[in-house]
Design an enzyme around this catalytic site. Structure first.
Site, short mmCIF file in Angstrom:
data_model
loop_
_atom_site.label_atom_id
_atom_site.label_comp_id
_atom_site.label_asym_id
_atom_site.label_seq_id
_atom_site.Cartn_x
_atom_site.Cartn_y
_atom_site.Cartn_z
N GLU A 168 43.13 16.61 102.43
CA GLU A 168 42.27 15.45 102.10
C GLU A 168 40.82 15.85 102.36
O GLU A 168 40.50 16.42 103.40
CB GLU A 168 42.70 14.28 102.98
CG GLU A 168 41.77 13.06 103.00
CD GLU A 168 41.45 12.46 101.64
OE1 GLU A 168 42.36 11.98 100.95
OE2 GLU A 168 40.25 12.50 101.27
N ASP A 178 47.49 13.27 94.59
CA ASP A 178 47.20 11.83 94.62
C ASP A 178 45.70 11.65 94.83
O ASP A 178 45.23 11.30 95.91
CB ASP A 178 47.98 11.16 95.76
CG ASP A 178 47.66 9.67 95.87
OD1 ASP A 178 47.68 9.14 97.00
OD2 ASP A 178 47.36 9.06 94.83
N THR A 224 41.59 10.55 93.49
CA THR A 224 40.83 9.55 92.77
C THR A 224 40.67 10.04 91.33
O THR A 224 41.14 11.12 90.98
CB THR A 224 39.44 9.39 93.44
OG1 THR A 224 38.99 10.68 93.87
CG2 THR A 224 39.54 8.49 94.66
N ASP A 225 39.99 9.25 90.50
CA ASP A 225 39.83 9.64 89.08
C ASP A 225 38.88 10.83 88.95
O ASP A 225 38.15 11.16 89.88
CB ASP A 225 39.30 8.42 88.30
CG ASP A 225 40.40 7.37 88.13
OD1 ASP A 225 40.15 6.20 88.40
OD2 ASP A 225 41.53 7.76 87.78
N ASP A 234 38.64 20.53 100.52
CA ASP A 234 38.71 20.24 99.09
C ASP A 234 40.03 20.85 98.59
O ASP A 234 40.26 22.05 98.78
CB ASP A 234 37.49 20.90 98.42
CG ASP A 234 37.49 20.73 96.91
OD1 ASP A 234 36.41 20.72 96.33
OD2 ASP A 234 38.60 20.62 96.32
N GLY A 235 40.84 20.06 97.96
CA GLY A 235 42.15 20.55 97.52
C GLY A 235 42.06 21.75 96.60
O GLY A 235 42.91 22.64 96.63
N ASP A 283 45.39 7.77 102.19
CA ASP A 283 45.84 6.47 102.71
C ASP A 283 47.24 6.57 103.33
O ASP A 283 47.71 5.66 103.98
CB ASP A 283 45.84 5.43 101.59
CG ASP A 283 46.59 5.94 100.36
OD1 ASP A 283 45.97 6.05 99.29
OD2 ASP A 283 47.78 6.28 100.48
N1 SAM Z 1 46.55 6.32 94.54
C1 SAM Z 1 45.10 6.35 94.35
C2 SAM Z 1 44.78 6.37 92.87
O1 SAM Z 1 45.71 6.38 92.07
O2 SAM Z 1 43.58 6.37 92.54
C3 SAM Z 1 44.51 7.53 95.08
C4 SAM Z 1 44.63 7.32 96.55
S1 SAM Z 1 43.92 8.42 97.68
C5 SAM Z 1 42.95 7.31 98.58
C6 SAM Z 1 42.74 9.37 96.77
C7 SAM Z 1 42.16 10.41 97.70
O3 SAM Z 1 41.74 11.59 97.00
C8 SAM Z 1 40.89 9.94 98.46
O4 SAM Z 1 41.21 9.80 99.82
C9 SAM Z 1 39.86 11.04 98.22
O5 SAM Z 1 39.08 11.30 99.36
C10 SAM Z 1 40.77 12.20 97.86
N2 SAM Z 1 40.12 13.29 97.13
C11 SAM Z 1 39.25 13.19 96.09
N3 SAM Z 1 38.86 14.43 95.70
C12 SAM Z 1 39.50 15.33 96.51
C13 SAM Z 1 39.51 16.75 96.59
N4 SAM Z 1 38.78 17.51 95.76
N5 SAM Z 1 40.31 17.33 97.52
C14 SAM Z 1 41.06 16.57 98.37
N6 SAM Z 1 41.08 15.21 98.35
C15 SAM Z 1 40.30 14.60 97.42
#
Ligand code: SAM
Length: 299
Positions: free
Chosen positions: A121, A171, A173-174, A153-154, A101
């Protein structure tokens, strides 16, 4: 506002406007009036919705969990970024994992001493749609010449890169779906490999009062790889269930003085909404239930 008025608004919102119920928790959750759906779509990896709410402004949710609202996002983004970046003596490179974001990126770019920021991302739609429908969050951060955006993928990025960074901010998702891998021991081992000696890792570590397992998970998976593993807290109203935890991991022991943080903060342009040096230091004071949870697991 009494219960009947609340009930009236809830019913009328679902009858006339709309409402959004978070599905993060099976037996309870938050409900937000949705006065206007800006966008709702299934990206290649997650369900995304952006809608308007009278109390919190524009709300962005992924897979049934609120990611941010334009009203309270500064609390989270300031605390995830400025606590590590003002603690490290002179960071020049930052790796952001997730953060599609742009809020973490926006706050990171306020540190003018930084030369290189890489944002990894997994879902390009989050970046594209956030810039279009949540412009106040990234504020053009993705166009900064210091920034490189990598769609990956991070966990794969940290495994394969030869690059080292001063700071890693995860940063995500869960720990379900695409983000599950970002809470594993293997991932933290690779993050350690990508950090310089005095490097600092910080992640989004859930709301301990209702997601205690996430705290234990990261404590167990991170402790084998870093000398100093701890947490700090901040109250983000729409991350429901109590204060939000940020996971901290470093090999160097940091304890910046108030004076030092005040001096470092004076080098950052613009006003903060939430962060102050005093809040920074007190954020590491953990309540007894968290200390007990970590004590139980210190095997
Ligand atoms: N601040 C938010 C929270 O506390 O839940 C998170 C915001 S940000 C939108 C979360 C991002 O992590 C999403 O855009 C998602 O696509 C990304 N994400 C999830 N798994 C990932 C991975 N394995 N590698 C890179 N990005 C990932």
């Amino acid at each position: 506002m009494n219960r009947f008025t609340v009930l009236f608004f809830a019913c009328s919102a679902s009858l006339f406007g709309g409402s959004y119920t978070e599905t993060l928790y099976p037996r309870w959750g938050q409900w937000l009036e949705n006065t206007q759906t800006i966008l709702e779509e299934k990206t290649e990896s997650q369900d995304l919705i952006i809608f308007e709410n009278p109390q919190f402004g524009r709300v962005f949710a992924l897979d049934g969990a609120v990611q941010l609202t334009t009203a309270d996002e500064p609390v989270y983004h300031e605390m995830m970024v400025h606590v590590p970046l003002l603690t490290h003596e002179n960071p020049t490179s930052v790796l952001i994992i997730g953060g599609g974001d742009g809020g973490i990126l926006r706050e990171t770019l306020r540190h003018e001493g930084l030369k290189r920021i890489v944002l990894v991302e997994i879902d390009p739609s989050v970046i594209e749609l956030s810039q279009k429908h949540l412009p106040s969050v990234s504020k053009g951060a993705f166009n900064d010449p210091r920034v490189e955006v990598v769609i990956d993928d991070g966990s794969k990025f940290v495994k394969n890169t030869k690059e080292k960074f001063d700071i890693i901010l995860c940063d995500s998702t869960d720990p379900t779906g695409p983000a599950e891998v970002l809470f594993t021991s293997d991932f933290y081992k690779d993050c350690k490999k990508c950090l310089h000696k005095r490097g600092i890792f910080v992640n989004q570590n859930g709301v301990p009062f209702v997601q205690k397992d996430e705290l234990i998970l990261t404590w167990k998976n991170r402790s084998p790889h870093f000398k100093h593993v701890s947490y700090y807290l901040a109250p983000v109203p729409t991350y429901v269930g109590g204060s939000m935890a940020f996971g901290w991991a470093s090999d160097k022991k940091y304890k910046p003085s108030l004076k030092k943080l005040q001096k470092r903060l004076s080098e950052i342009k613009g006003k903060m909404v939430y962060y102050t040096p005093a809040v920074h230091r007190s954020a590491f004071a953990l309540p007894q239930f968290i200390l007990d949870a970590l004590e139980e697991k210190k095997d």
